[in-house]
Design a protein around this motif. Structure first.
Motif, mmCIF file in Angstrom:
data_model
loop_
_atom_site.group_PDB
_atom_site.id
_atom_site.type_symbol
_atom_site.label_atom_id
_atom_site.label_comp_id
_atom_site.label_asym_id
_atom_site.label_seq_id
_atom_site.Cartn_x
_atom_site.Cartn_y
_atom_site.Cartn_z
ATOM 1 N N VAL A 113 41.857 32.670 36.180
ATOM 2 C CA VAL A 113 41.225 31.360 36.039
ATOM 3 C C VAL A 113 39.764 31.497 36.412
ATOM 4 C CG1 VAL A 113 43.356 30.076 36.464
ATOM 5 C CG2 VAL A 113 41.859 30.643 38.386
ATOM 6 N N ASN A 114 38.948 30.561 35.942
ATOM 7 C CA ASN A 114 37.523 30.553 36.231
ATOM 8 C C ASN A 114 37.218 29.291 37.024
ATOM 9 O OD1 ASN A 114 34.686 30.389 36.102
ATOM 10 N ND2 ASN A 114 34.675 31.564 34.206
ATOM 11 N N VAL A 115 36.750 29.460 38.266
ATOM 12 C CA VAL A 115 36.403 28.332 39.127
ATOM 13 C C VAL A 115 34.942 28.479 39.510
ATOM 14 C CG1 VAL A 115 36.871 27.146 41.296
ATOM 15 C CG2 VAL A 115 38.759 28.182 40.007
ATOM 16 N N ASP A 116 34.120 27.549 39.054
ATOM 17 C CA ASP A 116 32.678 27.570 39.341
ATOM 18 C C ASP A 116 32.053 28.923 39.002
ATOM 19 O OD1 ASP A 116 32.721 24.929 40.234
ATOM 20 O OD2 ASP A 116 33.157 25.535 42.295
ATOM 21 N N GLY A 117 32.445 29.490 37.869
ATOM 22 C CA GLY A 117 31.879 30.754 37.425
ATOM 23 C C GLY A 117 32.493 31.985 38.062
ATOM 24 N N LYS A 119 35.751 34.326 38.510
ATOM 25 C CA LYS A 119 37.065 34.652 37.967
ATOM 26 C C LYS A 119 37.986 35.091 39.088
ATOM 27 C CE LYS A 119 37.335 36.009 33.234
ATOM 28 N NZ LYS A 119 37.341 37.062 32.240
ATOM 29 N N MET A 120 39.213 34.577 39.061
ATOM 30 C CA MET A 120 40.194 34.963 40.074
ATOM 31 C C MET A 120 41.591 34.913 39.491
ATOM 32 S SD MET A 120 39.978 31.589 42.523
ATOM 33 C CE MET A 120 38.205 31.563 42.551
ATOM 34 N N LEU A 121 42.467 35.742 40.059
ATOM 35 C CA LEU A 121 43.869 35.714 39.701
ATOM 36 C C LEU A 121 44.531 34.608 40.518
ATOM 37 C CD1 LEU A 121 46.400 36.919 38.316
ATOM 38 C CD2 LEU A 121 46.610 38.432 40.303
ATOM 39 N N LEU A 122 45.209 33.705 39.843
ATOM 40 C CA LEU A 122 45.913 32.598 40.492
ATOM 41 C C LEU A 122 47.406 32.768 40.247
ATOM 42 C CD1 LEU A 122 45.668 29.746 41.891
ATOM 43 C CD2 LEU A 122 45.825 28.816 39.574
ATOM 44 N N ARG A 123 48.195 32.661 41.316
ATOM 45 C CA ARG A 123 49.654 32.735 41.206
ATOM 46 C C ARG A 123 50.268 31.505 41.847
ATOM 47 N NH1 ARG A 123 51.820 37.201 44.248
ATOM 48 N NH2 ARG A 123 49.977 37.135 45.542
ATOM 49 N N THR A 130 56.799 25.732 47.374
ATOM 50 C CA THR A 130 55.709 26.095 46.473
ATOM 51 C C THR A 130 54.587 26.805 47.238
ATOM 52 O OG1 THR A 130 56.201 24.226 45.048
ATOM 53 C CG2 THR A 130 54.001 25.187 44.839
ATOM 54 N N PHE A 131 54.097 27.910 46.668
ATOM 55 C CA PHE A 131 52.970 28.663 47.210
ATOM 56 C C PHE A 131 51.940 28.871 46.099
ATOM 57 C CE2 PHE A 131 56.295 29.715 50.135
ATOM 58 C CZ PHE A 131 55.657 29.911 51.352
ATOM 59 N N VAL A 132 50.661 28.701 46.446
ATOM 60 C CA VAL A 132 49.556 28.980 45.521
ATOM 61 C C VAL A 132 48.693 30.038 46.189
ATOM 62 C CG1 VAL A 132 47.598 28.061 44.232
ATOM 63 C CG2 VAL A 132 49.641 26.616 44.626
ATOM 64 N N ILE A 133 48.503 31.163 45.485
ATOM 65 C CA ILE A 133 47.824 32.330 46.046
ATOM 66 C C ILE A 133 46.756 32.797 45.066
ATOM 67 C CG2 ILE A 133 48.179 34.711 46.831
ATOM 68 C CD1 ILE A 133 51.105 33.875 47.438
ATOM 69 N N VAL A 134 45.570 33.166 45.584
ATOM 70 C CA VAL A 134 44.495 33.660 44.740
ATOM 71 C C VAL A 134 44.029 35.036 45.197
ATOM 72 C CG1 VAL A 134 43.612 31.390 44.119
ATOM 73 C CG2 VAL A 134 42.615 32.575 46.066
ATOM 74 N N GLN A 135 43.545 35.796 44.226
ATOM 75 C CA GLN A 135 42.847 37.038 44.522
ATOM 76 C C GLN A 135 41.440 36.867 43.965
ATOM 77 O OE1 GLN A 135 43.955 40.680 42.513
ATOM 78 N NE2 GLN A 135 43.257 41.900 44.247
ATOM 79 N N ARG A 136 40.463 36.845 44.851
ATOM 80 C CA ARG A 136 39.091 36.534 44.465
ATOM 81 C C ARG A 136 38.318 37.751 43.978
ATOM 82 N NH1 ARG A 136 38.150 31.284 46.048
ATOM 83 N NH2 ARG A 136 39.450 30.553 47.729
ATOM 84 N N ASP A 137 38.714 38.962 44.345
ATOM 85 C CA ASP A 137 37.934 40.130 43.921
ATOM 86 C C ASP A 137 38.716 41.064 43.067
ATOM 87 O OD1 ASP A 137 39.441 41.420 46.156
ATOM 88 O OD2 ASP A 137 37.894 40.503 47.387
#
Length: 137
Positions: A113-117, A119-123, A130-137
């Motif tokens: 996904v792209n958030v404010d320019g 890119k990150m992996l969103l799960r 429910t769990f929401v997890i991101v990888q920013r790098d």
């Protein structure tokens, strides 16, 4: 439904590095809540099977690490088996112990996904919480 926007086989994507919990509907330690305190929760993937769920309190002075293994069951589900817990204080291990438990995690969404320019992996997973997890790098 999020699943129509997801990678077609979200449980089978390659996971590396450190991922950060940004939302959890779970009570207790898996969401970072330890009594009245709430810590920073992350997952670090060591290889295709092993990973660590980590809760850090007070900027990392206190760390609780739950070592686990995962097995892909199909395109949208993984089985997680918990192996041991390690408690550390000021970077020094103070206690280690075996832990039993397992569960099936069901992916509802996984994708870039792209958030404010950025890119990150969103799960998004149900464990059943429910769990929401991101990888920013």
């Amino acid at each position: 439904s999020l699943s129509s926007y997801s990678d077609p086989a979200p449980a089978q994507i390659d996971l590396r590095g450190t991922h950060e919990l940004i939302y959890s509907a779970a009570p207790g330690g898996s969401s970072g809540a330890l009594g009245p305190l709430v810590g920073k929760v992350s997952q670090t993937f060591l290889d295709d099977v092993r990973f660590i769920n980590r809760v850090e309190l007070f900027g990392g002075i206190v760390k609780i690490e739950l070592y686990a293994e995962r097995k892909v069951l199909d395109e949208s589900r993984i089985r997680v088996k918990f192996k041991e817990t390690v408690f550390s204080l000021f970077g020094n291990e103070v206690k280690r112990g075996d832990v039993k438990g397992s569960g099936v995690w069901n992916y509802k969404f996984s994708g870039l996904v792209n958030v404010d320019g950025e890119k990150m992996l969103l799960r998004v997973m149900e464990t059943p919480s429910t769990f929401v997890i991101v990888q920013r790098d």
